[in-house]
Design a protein around this motif. Structure first.
Motif, PDB file in Angstrom:
ATOM      1  N   LYS A  77       0.826  -1.212   0.000  1.00 40.60           N
ATOM      2  CA  LYS A  77       0.000   0.000   0.000  1.00 40.60           C
ATOM      3  C   LYS A  77       0.858   1.260   0.000  1.00 40.60           C
ATOM      4  O   LYS A  77       0.624   2.190  -0.784  1.00 40.60           O
ATOM      5  CB  LYS A  77      -0.912  -0.011   1.230  1.00 40.60           C
ATOM      6  N   VAL A  78       1.875   1.300   0.866  1.00 46.08           N
ATOM      7  CA  VAL A  78       2.735   2.484   0.966  1.00 46.08           C
ATOM      8  C   VAL A  78       3.545   2.682  -0.307  1.00 46.08           C
ATOM      9  O   VAL A  78       3.632   3.795  -0.845  1.00 46.08           O
ATOM     10  CB  VAL A  78       3.676   2.368   2.190  1.00 46.08           C
ATOM     11  N   ILE A  79       4.131   1.601  -0.817  1.00 43.24           N
ATOM     12  CA  ILE A  79       4.931   1.696  -2.041  1.00 43.24           C
ATOM     13  C   ILE A  79       4.061   2.125  -3.213  1.00 43.24           C
ATOM     14  O   ILE A  79       4.430   2.994  -4.009  1.00 43.24           O
ATOM     15  CB  ILE A  79       5.623   0.352  -2.344  1.00 43.24           C
ATOM     16  N   GLY A  80       2.883   1.511  -3.317  1.00 43.10           N
ATOM     17  CA  GLY A  80       1.984   1.843  -4.415  1.00 43.10           C
ATOM     18  C   GLY A  80       1.506   3.276  -4.354  1.00 43.10           C
ATOM     19  O   GLY A  80       1.513   3.992  -5.365  1.00 43.10           O
ATOM     20  N   ALA A  81       1.085   3.721  -3.178  1.00 42.10           N
ATOM     21  CA  ALA A  81       0.607   5.099  -3.032  1.00 42.10           C
ATOM     22  C   ALA A  81       1.734   6.087  -3.316  1.00 42.10           C
ATOM     23  O   ALA A  81       1.510   7.131  -3.944  1.00 42.10           O
ATOM     24  CB  ALA A  81       0.052   5.308  -1.627  1.00 42.10           C
ATOM     25  N   VAL A 118       1.873  -1.347 -16.734  1.00 38.67           N
ATOM     26  CA  VAL A 118       2.185  -2.338 -15.699  1.00 38.67           C
ATOM     27  C   VAL A 118       2.479  -1.644 -14.376  1.00 38.67           C
ATOM     28  O   VAL A 118       1.926  -2.007 -13.329  1.00 38.67           O
ATOM     29  CB  VAL A 118       3.406  -3.193 -16.131  1.00 38.67           C
ATOM     30  N   ALA A 119       3.347  -0.630 -14.415  1.00 37.25           N
ATOM     31  CA  ALA A 119       3.754   0.054 -13.183  1.00 37.25           C
ATOM     32  C   ALA A 119       2.580   0.751 -12.513  1.00 37.25           C
ATOM     33  O   ALA A 119       2.408   0.674 -11.287  1.00 37.25           O
ATOM     34  CB  ALA A 119       4.862   1.059 -13.486  1.00 37.25           C
ATOM     35  N   THR A 120       1.752   1.435 -13.310  1.00 36.98           N
ATOM     36  CA  THR A 120       0.618   2.170 -12.741  1.00 36.98           C
ATOM     37  C   THR A 120      -0.369   1.234 -12.069  1.00 36.98           C
ATOM     38  O   THR A 120      -0.888   1.529 -10.987  1.00 36.98           O
ATOM     39  CB  THR A 120      -0.100   2.976 -13.836  1.00 36.98           C
ATOM     40  N   ASN A 121      -0.621   0.092 -12.685  1.00 40.11           N
ATOM     41  CA  ASN A 121      -1.619  -0.830 -12.140  1.00 40.11           C
ATOM     42  C   ASN A 121      -1.083  -1.657 -10.984  1.00 40.11           C
ATOM     43  O   ASN A 121      -1.769  -1.863  -9.985  1.00 40.11           O
ATOM     44  CB  ASN A 121      -2.132  -1.755 -13.246  1.00 40.11           C
ATOM     45  N   ILE A 122       0.145  -2.127 -11.090  1.00 42.47           N
ATOM     46  CA  ILE A 122       0.677  -2.980 -10.026  1.00 42.47           C
ATOM     47  C   ILE A 122       0.971  -2.166  -8.776  1.00 42.47           C
ATOM     48  O   ILE A 122       1.016  -2.692  -7.659  1.00 42.47           O
ATOM     49  CB  ILE A 122       1.936  -3.740 -10.496  1.00 42.47           C
TER      50      ILE A 122
END
Length: 204
Positions: A77-81, A118-122
């Motif tokens: 969650k933190v990495i993605g946000a 890929v990066a935006t979705n993952i």
């Protein structure tokens, strides 16, 4: 044997989840309006691939993993946000840029667009939460091989169809022309939306 009831349930849940605007929608729309239809569809391809990855993880029990090891869910969650905030901030910072045309080949441009998808979705916490909770609840505990394939095919078709339509609509000459006329403020709006989504996921 295919469990059509399970596939229908997954379809109904997934359609609702995929059409709700989020980082994927903004990224596809921005790419379509600012570059070419081919690049936008390449980005859609990256989004679809990651949707299949999350769907597979969900059916195989990613929700259980996150429940058992909550720190993994928190880290993702933190990495993605953080990625979404960086991505949106980059759009805002480069808004109105009048840099020269690309020097990369078309193949490289398509590859870059695919990797962006890929990066935006993952890195999208919304996708992670949806598949870990809502999608996992809709999928049965144990599925046969054919049912598993049917569920993934459902995800692929729905995601490709929806984001493909978004890409084609925003790549139309009239929409793209409006984008070019208001590139600076539209880039800022898209960037701000992605940053807001990242912050929202980070503080929830």
């Amino acid at each position: 044997m295919i469990d059509w009831t399970a596939i229908t349930t997954v379809l109904s849940v997934y359609v609702v989840g995929v059409v709700l605007p989020g980082p994927n929608f903004v990224a596809v729309a921005h790419k379509a309006a600012s570059t070419t239809t081919r690049e936008a569809l390449a980005l859609v391809g990256g989004v679809v691939v990651v949707n299949l990855f999350w769907a597979s993880c969900s059916i195989l029990g990613i929700g259980i993993v996150f429940a058992t090891f909550p720190w993994i869910a928190l880290a993702v969650k933190v990495i993605g946000a953080s990625y979404l905030i960086w991505f949106g901030g980059r759009l805002i910072f480069k808004a109105g840029s009048t840099s020269a045309a690309r020097t990369s080949s078309e193949g490289r441009s398509l590859g870059e667009a695919f990797r962006t998808g890929v990066a935006t979705n993952i890195a999208n916490p919304k996708s992670m939460a949806f598949y870990a909770a809502v999608f996992a609840a809709a999928a049965p505990k144990h599925v046969s091989g054919p049912t598993f394939v049917g569920m993934l095919a459902t995800v692929a078709v729905v995601a490709a169809a929806w984001y493909g339509v978004v890409a084609l609509v925003f790549a139309t000459p009239s929409v793209a022309a409006r984008y070019r006329r208001g590139k600076a403020w539209m880039d800022r709006v898209c960037g701000a939306m992605i940053v807001a989504l990242g912050i929202r996921q980070l503080v929830r």
